[in-house]
Write an enzyme that holds these catalytic residues in place. Sequence first.
Site, PDB file in Angstrom:
ATOM      1  N   HIS A  48      -3.961  -3.866   7.436  1.00  0.00           N
ATOM      2  CA  HIS A  48      -3.889  -2.822   6.410  1.00  0.00           C
ATOM      3  C   HIS A  48      -5.169  -2.884   5.578  1.00  0.00           C
ATOM      4  O   HIS A  48      -5.856  -3.907   5.530  1.00  0.00           O
ATOM      5  CB  HIS A  48      -2.677  -3.044   5.514  1.00  0.00           C
ATOM      6  N   GLU A  50      -5.702  -3.157   2.367  1.00  0.00           N
ATOM      7  CA  GLU A  50      -5.730  -4.219   1.360  1.00  0.00           C
ATOM      8  C   GLU A  50      -5.950  -5.590   2.000  1.00  0.00           C
ATOM      9  O   GLU A  50      -6.738  -6.389   1.492  1.00  0.00           O
ATOM     10  CB  GLU A  50      -4.409  -4.248   0.556  1.00  0.00           C
ATOM     11  N   CYS A  78       2.189  -2.239   0.415  1.00  0.00           N
ATOM     12  CA  CYS A  78       3.473  -2.543   1.038  1.00  0.00           C
ATOM     13  C   CYS A  78       3.865  -3.973   0.660  1.00  0.00           C
ATOM     14  O   CYS A  78       3.061  -4.710   0.075  1.00  0.00           O
ATOM     15  CB  CYS A  78       3.353  -2.378   2.551  1.00  0.00           C
ATOM     16  N   CYS A  81       1.201  -6.513   1.749  1.00  0.00           N
ATOM     17  CA  CYS A  81      -0.041  -6.448   0.978  1.00  0.00           C
ATOM     18  C   CYS A  81       0.173  -6.900  -0.465  1.00  0.00           C
ATOM     19  O   CYS A  81      -0.690  -7.579  -1.038  1.00  0.00           O
ATOM     20  CB  CYS A  81      -0.607  -5.032   1.030  1.00  0.00           C
TER      21      CYS A  81
END
Length: 143
Positions: A48, A50, A78, A81
């Site tokens: 992801h 991040e 999420c 993250c």
Amino acid sequence: MNQEHFMRLALEAAKKGDWPYGAAIVKDDEVVEVAYNTVQRDSDPSAHAEINAIRNLANKLKNPSLEGYKIYATCEPCPMCATACVWTGISEIIYAVSIQDLISIHQSQIQISCEEIIAKSFRNITVTKGILKDECLALFDKS
């Protein structure tokens, strides 16, 4: 520099990714890392925006601690993250589009807010939401 400036950097990064997610890490009003989602490209479900930004910066610093840093994300982190932000000690999470907003446009999400993760952790991380929300949400019209 203001929050919109840093969010625009994350937004521009998001346009390069597999999915329209981007992140920028800032310390003392200086951008130190920008990344985007590479899940498909890397065949890595953890890639992801991040996580990529955190990994890249921690590797550059040779230190897993990011205390005193802020992360700007086009979408609310999420649970994975948000937990990475807790473990690194990031001081503030600034995001545009919420998990609930993403669910409302039929994007697959785990319905746990980053604030819920933080509340159950040992950190006190400030969360700021809605910065350039409409612009970041518009990225999903093009995906």
